[in-house]
Design an enzyme around this catalytic site. Structure first.
Site, PDB file in Angstrom:
ATOM      1  CD  GLU A  35      -6.592   9.904  -5.400  1.00 43.20           C
ATOM      2  OE1 GLU A  35      -5.640   9.727  -4.617  1.00 43.20           O
ATOM      3  OE2 GLU A  35      -7.762   9.557  -5.138  1.00 43.20           O
ATOM      4  N   GLY A 132      -3.153  -4.403  -5.430  1.00 42.60           N
ATOM      5  CA  GLY A 132      -3.073  -3.609  -6.653  1.00 42.60           C
ATOM      6  C   GLY A 132      -4.399  -3.003  -7.070  1.00 42.60           C
ATOM      7  CG  LEU A 135      -9.055  -0.547  -2.115  1.00 48.50           C
ATOM      8  CD1 LEU A 135     -10.008  -1.667  -1.698  1.00 48.50           C
ATOM      9  CD2 LEU A 135      -9.792   0.796  -2.074  1.00 48.50           C
ATOM     10  CB  SER A 136      -3.348   1.847   0.802  1.00 49.83           C
ATOM     11  OG  SER A 136      -3.019   3.056   0.234  1.00 49.83           O
ATOM     12  CB  SER A 137      -2.815  -4.099  -0.470  1.00 51.77           C
ATOM     13  OG  SER A 137      -2.254  -3.922  -1.749  1.00 51.77           O
ATOM     14  CD  GLU A 176       5.093   2.125  -1.834  1.00 49.37           C
ATOM     15  OE1 GLU A 176       4.596   1.861  -0.723  1.00 49.37           O
ATOM     16  OE2 GLU A 176       4.413   2.167  -2.878  1.00 49.37           O
ATOM     17  CG  ASP A 188      -1.328   5.524  -0.274  1.00 48.35           C
ATOM     18  OD1 ASP A 188      -2.234   6.373  -0.333  1.00 48.35           O
ATOM     19  OD2 ASP A 188      -0.856   4.952  -1.272  1.00 48.35           O
TER      20      ASP A 188
HETATM   21  C1  GLA Z   1      -0.738   6.292  -4.561  1.00 51.22           C
HETATM   22  C2  GLA Z   1       0.425   6.879  -3.779  1.00 51.22           C
HETATM   23  C3  GLA Z   1      -0.005   8.099  -2.948  1.00 51.22           C
HETATM   24  C4  GLA Z   1      -0.773   9.106  -3.816  1.00 51.22           C
HETATM   25  C5  GLA Z   1      -1.851   8.411  -4.631  1.00 51.22           C
HETATM   26  C6  GLA Z   1      -2.503   9.343  -5.610  1.00 51.22           C
HETATM   27  O1  GLA Z   1      -1.690   5.739  -3.710  1.00 51.22           O
HETATM   28  O2  GLA Z   1       0.986   5.916  -2.917  1.00 51.22           O
HETATM   29  O3  GLA Z   1       1.126   8.688  -2.344  1.00 51.22           O
HETATM   30  O4  GLA Z   1       0.100   9.841  -4.612  1.00 51.22           O
HETATM   31  O5  GLA Z   1      -1.343   7.308  -5.365  1.00 51.22           O
HETATM   32  O6  GLA Z   1      -3.170  10.366  -4.942  1.00 51.22           O
END
Ligand code: GLA
Length: 397
Positions: A35, A132, A135-137, A176, A188
């Site tokens: 992370e 938010g 989970l990468s929405s 982004e 992500d």
């Molecule tokens: C977000 C960012 C990723 C990564 C994570 C933390 O999800 O989009 O690129 O840096 O935080 O690991």
């Protein structure tokens, strides 16, 4: 379950035979470990999950791109002829818009015209990824839009084209960074584009070399625990952490020939006087090592060790990187101390959002009840719980 076709027709009208509706699915992701190190040239170990975005898409003959969402109001309408790429006040729209703009820009540079920019499309999306929540929405949305644009332009079978998938992940990250303004790393978008069912994706973020590590839990299960605490100020704090890492790197660079913070060793920390920068760098260096150890433990099927590494990662993100906060700390601590759990940590950017936990199969149902009750008691918030399985990346259905 909503019938996407009916809703699509309601919003965009009926379809003629030569303009049939196509369907896509773009998953969210959880990061097992690694992370806040993708933007430091480190390794990450995400999996794509079964929750995600469904999209219904129909090509058109005008030069209009129209995107609507079942979960959010408004329509993103982009007129290619008038170059209507100005940022929108309605935040969700800027993710697809950034992708469209980046692709359009790159075509201008190459003096090429993609088919899609000579035609257009209508798109309706439906997401069961909480926005938010870490989970990468947003990556799921960017990637599905890029996938549709690439699919319709190049007419290649993207389901089996890894080169194109990597290209679109990079394009989405740039969108982004430059358009939305979040200086995220590549994890992500890469995970959403490149994940494989029943595998975790071990990605070296500086070289983009990757390999698939079997993800078979047998006696264990993984769950996502959603704090339901919105990620307040997450974007600005994210950019702040990134800047701190750059400062730490610049200090170490004066003494060691490294290009990225993840190449530093614990001895290099002696060069840093500022205690905050030292802690940030220590997280980055130790987390990168934990990714290697976790990948090895996964291959050996040693879930106890994976769990221990998850716990250590959370501790480091809490004490050294300071991206957890009250709700995530409370939640992962409750999980860790509940019977059957072998490890738990926050996942994603932090500052609220989700944690993950690895739990013995036979104790999973009791675990869910205990953790939900205790979390509510300690925070007053309702816990979201989702089962996890490792799924494929974005695809046309
Ligand atoms: C977000 C960012 C990723 C990564 C994570 C933390 O999800 O989009 O690129 O840096 O935080 O690991």
């Amino acid at each position: 379950m909503l019938d996407l076709t009916t809703l699509f027709i309601e919003r965009f009208g009926t379809s003629t035979a030569e303009q049939s509706v196509q369907y896509y699915f773009s998953p969210g992701r959880v990061n097992l470990i690694g992370e806040h190190i993708d933007y430091n040239g480190g390794q990450v170990l995400p999996i794509a999950i079964s929750q995600g975005i469904r999209a219904a898409v129909r090509p058109t003959t005008n030069k209009l791109i129209r995107i609507q969402s079942i979960n959010n109001n408004g329509e993103l309408t982009v007129d290619i002829d008038t170059e209507g790429f100005a940022k929108r006040p309605n935040n969700w729209m800027n993710y697809p818009l950034g992708v469209i703009y980046k692709l359009w820009k790159s075509q201008q540079k190459l003096k090429k015209h993609l088919r899609i920019f000579e035609t257009g499309f209508e798109m309706l999306i439906d997401s069961n990824l909480p926005m938010g929540s870490g989970l990468s929405s947003s990556a799921a949305l960017e990637v599905v839009v890029a996938y549709v644009l690439f699919n319709q332009s190049y007419k290649k079978n993207l389901n089996q084209n890894d080169f194109m998938r990597v290209t679109l992940a990079i394009l989405c990250q740039k969108a982004e960074n430059d358009f939305v303004g979040v200086k995220c790393g590549i994890m992500d978008q890469f995970a959403v584009a490149m994940s494989k069912q029943n595998h975790a994706l071990l990605l070296e973020c500086d070289t983009l070399r990757y390999q698939y590590v079997p993800f078979q839990m047998r006696k264990y299960a993984m769950v996502i625990l959603n704090t339901n605490k919105p990620r307040a100020l997450a974007d600005s704090k994210y950019n702040e952490r990134k800047a701190e890492c750059e400062q730490a790197l610049n200090i170490i660079k004066k003494h060691s020939a490294i290009k990225q913070l993840c190449e530093a060793t614990l001895n290099d920390l002696d060069f840093i006087d500022n205690p905050t920068l030292l802690r940030r760098a220590r997280h980055v260096i130790t987390e990168n090592t934990r990714v290697t150890q976790t990948a090895k433990a996964l291959i050996e099927g040693n879930w106890i060790q994976v769990g221990e590494l998850l716990n250590l990662s959370h501790q480091s993100l809490r004490d050294d990187y300071e991206v957890t906060g009250f709700e995530l700390d409370t939640l992962s601590s409750i999980a860790r101390h509940t019977e059957g759990c072998v490890g738990s940590r926050m996942t994603g950017a932090g500052f609220g959002g989700c944690a993950i936990a690895i739990v013995k199969n036979e104790l999973l149902e009791d675990f869910k009840i205990t953790v939900a009750n205790e979390y509510h008691k300690q925070t007053g918030l309702r816990l979201g719980i989702y089962d996890v399985s490792a799924q494929d990346g974005v695809k046309e259905l």
